[in-house]
Design an enzyme around this catalytic site. Structure first.
Site, PDB file in Angstrom:
ATOM      1  N   LYS A  37       0.839  -1.204   0.000  1.00 18.84           N
ATOM      2  CA  LYS A  37       0.000   0.000   0.000  1.00 18.84           C
ATOM      3  C   LYS A  37       0.874   1.254   0.000  1.00 18.84           C
ATOM      4  O   LYS A  37       2.075   1.174   0.315  1.00 18.84           O
ATOM      5  CB  LYS A  37      -0.932  -0.018   1.210  1.00 18.84           C
ATOM      6  CG  LYS A  37      -0.221   0.002   2.555  1.00 18.84           C
ATOM      7  CD  LYS A  37      -1.193  -0.304   3.692  1.00 18.84           C
ATOM      8  CE  LYS A  37      -0.484  -0.324   5.032  1.00 18.84           C
ATOM      9  NZ  LYS A  37      -1.360  -0.822   6.106  1.00 18.84           N
ATOM     10  N   TYR A 256      14.033  31.546   5.926  1.00 12.90           N
ATOM     11  CA  TYR A 256      12.831  32.247   6.375  1.00 12.90           C
ATOM     12  C   TYR A 256      12.922  32.642   7.842  1.00 12.90           C
ATOM     13  O   TYR A 256      13.365  31.852   8.683  1.00 12.90           O
ATOM     14  CB  TYR A 256      11.590  31.363   6.191  1.00 12.90           C
ATOM     15  CG  TYR A 256      11.224  31.158   4.735  1.00 12.90           C
ATOM     16  CD1 TYR A 256      10.892  32.239   3.917  1.00 12.90           C
ATOM     17  CD2 TYR A 256      11.198  29.885   4.180  1.00 12.90           C
ATOM     18  CE1 TYR A 256      10.559  32.035   2.578  1.00 12.90           C
ATOM     19  CE2 TYR A 256      10.855  29.686   2.854  1.00 12.90           C
ATOM     20  CZ  TYR A 256      10.545  30.762   2.056  1.00 12.90           C
ATOM     21  OH  TYR A 256      10.214  30.576   0.755  1.00 12.90           O
TER      22      TYR A 256
HETATM   23  C1  LIG Z   1      -0.708  -1.866   6.711  1.00 15.51           C
HETATM   24  C2  LIG Z   1      -1.309  -3.148   7.167  1.00 15.51           C
HETATM   25  C3  LIG Z   1      -0.500  -4.265   7.408  1.00 15.51           C
HETATM   26  C4  LIG Z   1       1.014  -4.212   7.339  1.00 15.51           C
HETATM   27  O1  LIG Z   1       1.494  -3.554   8.466  1.00 15.51           O
HETATM   28  P1  LIG Z   1       3.072  -3.509   8.822  1.00 15.51           P
HETATM   29  O2  LIG Z   1       3.112  -3.009  10.210  1.00 15.51           O
HETATM   30  O3  LIG Z   1       3.696  -2.553   7.860  1.00 15.51           O
HETATM   31  O4  LIG Z   1       3.572  -4.874   8.667  1.00 15.51           O
HETATM   32  C5  LIG Z   1      -1.117  -5.443   7.752  1.00 15.51           C
HETATM   33  N1  LIG Z   1      -2.467  -5.528   7.876  1.00 15.51           N
HETATM   34  C6  LIG Z   1      -3.270  -4.467   7.676  1.00 15.51           C
HETATM   35  C7  LIG Z   1      -4.739  -4.623   7.831  1.00 15.51           C
HETATM   36  C8  LIG Z   1      -2.713  -3.242   7.330  1.00 15.51           C
HETATM   37  O5  LIG Z   1      -3.518  -2.189   7.146  1.00 15.51           O
END
Ligand SMILES: *Cc1c(COP(=O)(O)O)cnc(C)c1O
Length: 364
Positions: A37, A256
């Site tokens: 993601k 700035y």
């Molecule tokens: C993002 C996510 C993961 C992965 O999480 P990590 O801590 O990066 O391993 C697993 N399950 C769900 C539902 C997530 O949203």
């Protein structure tokens, strides 16, 4: 795309090695749903995806359908999963594109069933169970049973997500999850994949791995788990080059609001990266970059596209010198972990906020 001075180097080799290490740790009976993601936590989903698949990932997971459709364009056959909520009006598109969804309501299952009939396909879903995290899912067994009965929808998996407060509370969540899975099993419904573990729990809690794990951070070399034996490597380094050098006198301001004021004569370097590249603005004046092996403090307010470092103590510093923005923490470089601490955020946030502007360079 032309690569300018500010670049993100991603080692696909190390990514593959991290996944291999994790596969070895969890063994052959645990499938891996690799989480990509947010553009694979900033590393580039399209480039990372084939590496993860060729190293044995059974699924690639994203948060939203839009992300899955983007990956689908390049990988027509990849098994893709959406972890988040998909609104009703997009369910049909998901079925059309063979994307496996998270579902926890009968009404959505019915929409999927209808779409599956229309396209002469089978919709695939994993049921999401609410076990106390209170984000997504249902703990209503009747709702789950009704979903199980819907035709044209393959209930391939069932899952939940941990709060990771501590081992005791995680165990309560696991128990609630398995109770629901068992109740459904008693009614004749079984699932190919039962899963509850993210990176941390997949490494630290062997008994939480069930049929599948959902690692994200650990694949990118982030160590939030406690296991001291298990090792992964960061796969990303961000670098730029010095754009300008200037000598300033004691009492001169920089940037700035003249937020920084020189308390001695100094040598400063202008660097072409800023918060529009995803570097936290909060780190202006608080962190450092590495030039010729030396830590150089960032001074003044972090701008959108540029910032300034104190290079007074760097011998023979030159315009065009390599500047390490994020490294692996060795050789005086700022690790993502340390950056997260300084910025008072977490490692995933440092990674996924990296924007598309710095060009990614992939190393095999
Ligand atoms: C993002 C996510 C993961 C992965 O999480 P990590 O801590 O990066 O391993 C697993 N399950 C769900 C539902 C997530 O949203």
């Amino acid at each position: 795309m032309i690569a300018g001075d500010t670049r993100i180097y991603v080692s696909l080799k190390k990514l593959g090695e991290n996944l291999d290490a994790l596969s070895k740790l969890v063994g052959n009976n645990v499938a891996i749903m690799a989480v990509v993601k947010a553009n694979a936590y900033g590393h580039g989903a399209k480039e990372v995806a084939p590496v993860l698949l060729s190293h044995g990932a059974s699924y690639l997971a994203v948060a939203r359908l839009e992300e899955a459709l983007e990956i689908r364009k390049s990988f027509p056959d990849a098994p893709l999963f959406v972890l988040g909520y998909t609104p009703d009006y997009l369910l049909k598109t998901a079925v059309q594109n063979d994307i496996t969804l998270t579902v926890f309501s009968y009404s959505q299952a019915m929409i999927l069933s209808e779409a599956a009939r229309e396209f002469e396909k089978t919709a695939k879903v994993h049921l999401k169970v609410e076990t106390g995290f209170n984000r997504l899912g249902t703990d209503d067994i009747n709702e789950l049973l009704k979903i199980c009965e819907v035709e044209n929808v393959c209930k391939e998996g069932i899952y939940s997500h941990l709060a990771l407060k501590d081992r005791a509370s995680d165990e309560i969540q696991l128990e609630r999850f398995l109770n629901i899975v068992n109740d459904l099993q008693d009614k004749g419904y079984t699932f190919k994949y039962r899963h509850i573990a993210d990176s941390i729990s997949a490494v630290d809690y062997p008994d939480f791995r069930l049929d599948m794990i959902r690692p994200g951070a650990v694949l990118y070399g982030m160590k939030s788990y406690e296991d001291e034996e298990f090792k992964v490597k960061p796969i990303m380094s961000m670098q730029t080059k010095i754009a300008r050098l200037r000598a300033i006198k004691e009492g001169e301001g920089v940037g700035y609001d003249f937020e920084f004021c020189a308390d001695r004569d100094m040598k400063i370097a202008t660097l072409p990266f800023g918060y529009a590249d995803g570097y936290p603005r909060a780190l202006g004046g608080k962190s450092y970059v590495t030039i010729r092996g030396k830590k150089c403090s960032l001074i003044g307010i972090m701008c959108m596209d540029q910032c300034v470092a104190d290079v007074t103590d760097v011998d023979d510093v030159q315009v065009g010198d390599t500047v390490i923005i994020y490294g692996d923490g060795s050789d005086n470089t700022l690790s993502v972990e340390e950056a997260a601490k300084l910025a008072k955020c977490n490692k995933n946030e440092i990674l996924c906020r990296l924007t598309s502007r710095p060009v990614r360079i992939y190393e095999e």
